[in-house]
Design an enzyme around this catalytic site. Structure first.
Site, PDB file in Angstrom:
ATOM      1  N   HIS A   1      14.538  34.257   9.712  1.00 55.62           N
ATOM      2  CA  HIS A   1      14.284  35.259  10.744  1.00 55.62           C
ATOM      3  C   HIS A   1      12.829  35.266  11.190  1.00 55.62           C
ATOM      4  O   HIS A   1      12.536  35.517  12.352  1.00 55.62           O
ATOM      5  CB  HIS A   1      14.712  36.637  10.252  1.00 55.62           C
ATOM      6  CG  HIS A   1      16.186  36.843  10.386  1.00 55.62           C
ATOM      7  ND1 HIS A   1      16.858  37.859   9.783  1.00 55.62           N
ATOM      8  CD2 HIS A   1      17.111  36.150  11.073  1.00 55.62           C
ATOM      9  CE1 HIS A   1      18.137  37.788  10.088  1.00 55.62           C
ATOM     10  NE2 HIS A   1      18.317  36.747  10.859  1.00 55.62           N
TER      11      HIS A   1
ATOM     12  N   GLU B   1      32.818  20.289  24.007  1.00 56.46           N
ATOM     13  CA  GLU B   1      31.946  20.204  22.825  1.00 56.46           C
ATOM     14  C   GLU B   1      32.650  19.535  21.649  1.00 56.46           C
ATOM     15  O   GLU B   1      32.126  19.480  20.553  1.00 56.46           O
ATOM     16  CB  GLU B   1      31.379  21.574  22.451  1.00 56.46           C
ATOM     17  CG  GLU B   1      32.366  22.696  22.432  1.00 56.46           C
ATOM     18  CD  GLU B   1      31.718  24.062  22.199  1.00 56.46           C
ATOM     19  OE1 GLU B   1      30.516  24.144  21.949  1.00 56.46           O
ATOM     20  OE2 GLU B   1      32.464  25.056  22.246  1.00 56.46           O
TER      21      GLU B   1
ATOM     22  N   ASP C   1      27.369  21.267  19.645  1.00 58.19           N
ATOM     23  CA  ASP C   1      28.574  20.928  18.890  1.00 58.19           C
ATOM     24  C   ASP C   1      29.042  19.506  19.183  1.00 58.19           C
ATOM     25  O   ASP C   1      29.536  18.822  18.289  1.00 58.19           O
ATOM     26  CB  ASP C   1      29.697  21.924  19.205  1.00 58.19           C
ATOM     27  CG  ASP C   1      29.533  23.191  18.377  1.00 58.19           C
ATOM     28  OD1 ASP C   1      29.280  23.061  17.165  1.00 58.19           O
ATOM     29  OD2 ASP C   1      29.631  24.283  18.943  1.00 58.19           O
TER      30      ASP C   1
ATOM     31  N   CYS D   1      25.116  23.322  28.659  1.00 54.76           N
ATOM     32  CA  CYS D   1      24.460  24.526  28.137  1.00 54.76           C
ATOM     33  C   CYS D   1      23.997  24.360  26.688  1.00 54.76           C
ATOM     34  O   CYS D   1      23.521  25.308  26.081  1.00 54.76           O
ATOM     35  CB  CYS D   1      25.374  25.734  28.264  1.00 54.76           C
ATOM     36  SG  CYS D   1      26.901  25.557  27.332  1.00 54.76           S
TER      37      CYS D   1
HETATM   38  C1  PEP Z   1      26.891  24.090  22.110  1.00 56.69           C
HETATM   39  O1  PEP Z   1      27.667  23.834  21.187  1.00 56.69           O
HETATM   40  O2  PEP Z   1      26.160  23.243  22.656  1.00 56.69           O
HETATM   41  C2  PEP Z   1      26.783  25.475  22.611  1.00 56.69           C
HETATM   42  C3  PEP Z   1      26.071  25.764  23.675  1.00 56.69           C
HETATM   43  O3  PEP Z   1      27.420  26.437  21.896  1.00 56.69           O
HETATM   44  P1  PEP Z   1      26.848  27.087  20.542  1.00 56.69           P
HETATM   45  O4  PEP Z   1      25.474  26.539  20.325  1.00 56.69           O
HETATM   46  O5  PEP Z   1      26.866  28.571  20.770  1.00 56.69           O
HETATM   47  O6  PEP Z   1      27.856  26.622  19.567  1.00 56.69           O
HETATM   48 MG    MG Z   2      29.178  25.291  20.644  1.00 62.48          MG
END
Ligand code: PEP
Ligand code: MG
Length: 575
Positions: free
Chosen positions: A195, A438, A462, A509
């Site tokens: 944290h 992903e 992922d 993303c």
């Molecule tokens: C990803 O897997 O790239 C993603 C944006 O989702 P998270 O990081 O929330 O698993």
């Molecule tokens: Mg993800």
């Protein structure tokens, strides 16, 4: 004489200032017997201390300035919940009674039992949550033993620029110290997921953690240079080092000023290709930070954070209010991801039923969990559909690996829509539905999935984990986590091409989208839609504005055709 020390750099930036040590890190706890007739009074003493600790934390929470990223308050909320948790309170009371011992020692026994549970967890992220137990318990111990943890300056705010050196720093201390003249944090414990690290990054304060013996090796009031990117601390620097780092510091400050001038400039490449840069957010409060950083909408709203650090699940009404708040605060589209719980994101480890899965990342998470527990999904879906009345909502489904999951989710959405309309609620006529890509299976079958969704968003965090078979939160295999692995780039390329061929939008993303060193490559792969941590938007915008996309596409096409791994690597390095 100068002294170089190395820890783990977890929050970028350079600080040059004098050391102030945070004292009172180690508490000596004695165990002694309490006479049977005194036990109820001892329990009372413990309960009083617990209430005082709660009051202290509530006060810290009330001091968090408006506009601070939402995760900061969330950390304090976690501690408030833990401190009030029955497993901690009841077991301490039981320890006082059954062992006939003092409150401090009874609390230590409860802590040890809780810490042992966290230490058994496979997941390194959850393992680091043992820090939270330690922080919370130590706050109550301090009240019981009346040992204040002395913040530098005591009650008087620090005015001199300072580097704080401590064994560990609690989220509450970080918040209080960040409102003073603290330029950097150096701690003996902690890792990139602690944290301290997350908070320092959110607050933009350079930090080095895991620097063992820092308190012994660094002297009070000594001048130090902290390089939060590389994890270096240089004590008693000579003139040459000072000059070097001051120059670096100036360059970074100048760079930040230059970046700010891009805030209202369009994200258009040198050869006129328009690019959309959106933000990833985790809490409704983050929407304002995204707008302030010039993001053109929200490309990923991770709704699972509404479910975490709390007792019980959020109701439809509560979710509706949270989603509506974001939808009303942001101009442009808002892509809300349905619940992605499971694996490293648990609601509350205490609530989990049944045996712990051996491979949680491959288990019941994200869309799988929602389809298995349709009532959980239905409550969220109804809240999302209701919020769609207030702006441009898009719904995104995480961890899709088959068409059937997509169809089941869409069917449930249609049922919820019909229900709401029957109840006389307003729902937007058209709500685009997208799939996160992903899982390698989804990328490989992206041309089939593309026919059934309105958009794709590539989750590289992922996608890399599953493609390369490496747990994304396991330090031991972190060195294998490679966004530039040809297999990963092929899957990304395949997804972008399949989406564009089907005429749907393809966004990215995952963290890769927010790292400016990959922007040219991604533009060359055909990506024009990025979503990232708000703090990265301006850096990526600069890379976009400097790029010649046509030229990059030609060069990246050559890379993807490379006949050997060596050619692939050398063409990539030269991009
Ligand atoms: C990803 O897997 O790239 C993603 C944006 O989702 P998270 O990081 O929330 O698993
Ligand atoms: Mg993800």
């Amino acid at each position: 004489m100068s002294l170089w020390l190395s820890g783990i750099g977890v929050s970028r930036g350079i600080a040059i200032a004098r050391v102030q040590k945070l004292h009172g890190g180690d508490l000596e706890i004695a165990e002694y017997t309490v006479a049977p007739e005194e036990l109820e009074r001892e329990i009372e003493r413990f309960r009083d201390a617990q209430q005082q600790a709660l009051a202290q934390l509530r006060e810290v929470r009330s001091k968090i300035p408006a506009g601070t990223p939402g995760d900061i308050a969330a950390f304090i909320d976690t501690h408030l919940l833990m401190l009030d948790d029955r497993s901690l309170v009841d077991s301490t009371v039981a320890n006082i009674r059954s062992a006939g011992i003092n409150a401090e020692a009874a609390l230590r026994r409860s802590r040890d039992a809780l810490v042992a549970v966290f230490e058994q967890m496979e997941d390194p992220y959850l393992r680091t949550r043992r820090d939270d137990v330690e922080h919370v318990v130590s706050r109550v111990q301090r009240v019981l033993t009346r040992t204040e943890r002395e913040l530098p300056g005591g009650q008087v705010p620090l005015t001199e620029p300072t580097v704080i050196v401590a064994d560990d720093i609690t989220p509450a201390d970080i918040i209080l110290l960040s409102q003073q003249a603290v330029l950097a944090f150096v701690t003996e414990y902690g890792g990139p997921l602690s944290h301290t690290a997350i908070l320092a990054r959110s607050l933009g304060i350079p930090a080095v953690v895991g620097l063992h013996n820092a308190r012994r090796l660094l002297r009070e009031n000594e001048l130090v240079i902290v390089d939060g990117e590389h994890g270096h601390v240089l004590a008693d620097p000579d003139d040459k080092a000072l000059e070097h780092y001051r120059r670096k510091q100036d360059q970074q400050a100048q760079d930040r000023r230059l970046l700010q001038t891009l805030r209202d400039k369009p994200a258009i490449s040198g050869d006129g290709v328009e690019v959309r840069l959106q933000a990833n957010i985790e809490l409704p409060e983050d929407a304002a930070v995204a707008t302030a950083n010039g993001a053109a909408g929200i490309g990923l709203y991770r709704t699972e954070f509404l479910y975490m650090n709390r007792k019980g699940l959020p109701t439809e009404e509560e979710q509706y209010q949270a989603y509506s708040r974001v939808v009303s605060a942001v101009r442009g589209p808002i892509t809300i991801r349905t619940l992605d719980l499971g694996a490293d994101k648990q609601v509350d480890s205490g609530q989990r039923q049944g045996p712990t899965p051996n491979n949680p990342a491959l288990g019941l998470r994200a869309i799988r969990l929602c389809l298995k527990e349709p009532e959980l999904f239905r409550v969220q879906m109804r809240a999302l559909l209701r919020a769609s009345a207030h702006g441009q909502v898009r719904i995104m489904l995480p961890m899709i690996s088959s068409l059937s999951e997509l169809r089941q989710a869409k069917a449930l959405m249609a049922t919820c829509r019909a229900e709401l309309i029957r109840e006389g609620r307003v729902v937007a006529d058209r709500i685009p539905v997208g799939a996160m890509i992903e899982v390698p299976a989804a990328a490989i079958s992206s041309s089939l999935l593309a026919r059934e969704v309105d958009f794709f968003s590539i989750g590289t965090n992922d996608l890399i984990q599953y493609t390369l078979a490496i747990d994304r939160v396991d330090d031991e295999v972190n060195y294998l986590y490679d966004p530039l692995h040809p297999a990963v780039l092929r899957l990304i390329h395949m997804t972008i091409e399949a989406g564009h061929k089907a005429g749907i939008e393809v966004s990215m993303c995952g963290e890769m989208a927010g790292d400016a060193c990959y922007t040219r490559l991604l533009l060359g792969l055909g990506l024009t839609d990025f979503s990232m941590h708000p703090a990265n938007v301006l850096e990526v915008k600069r890379a976009v504005r400097e790029a010649q996309v046509g030229e990059l596409r030609r060069r990246v096409a050559d890379i993807m055709q490379a006949a050997s791994l060596d050619d692939f690597a050398s063409l990539l390095a030269a991009l």
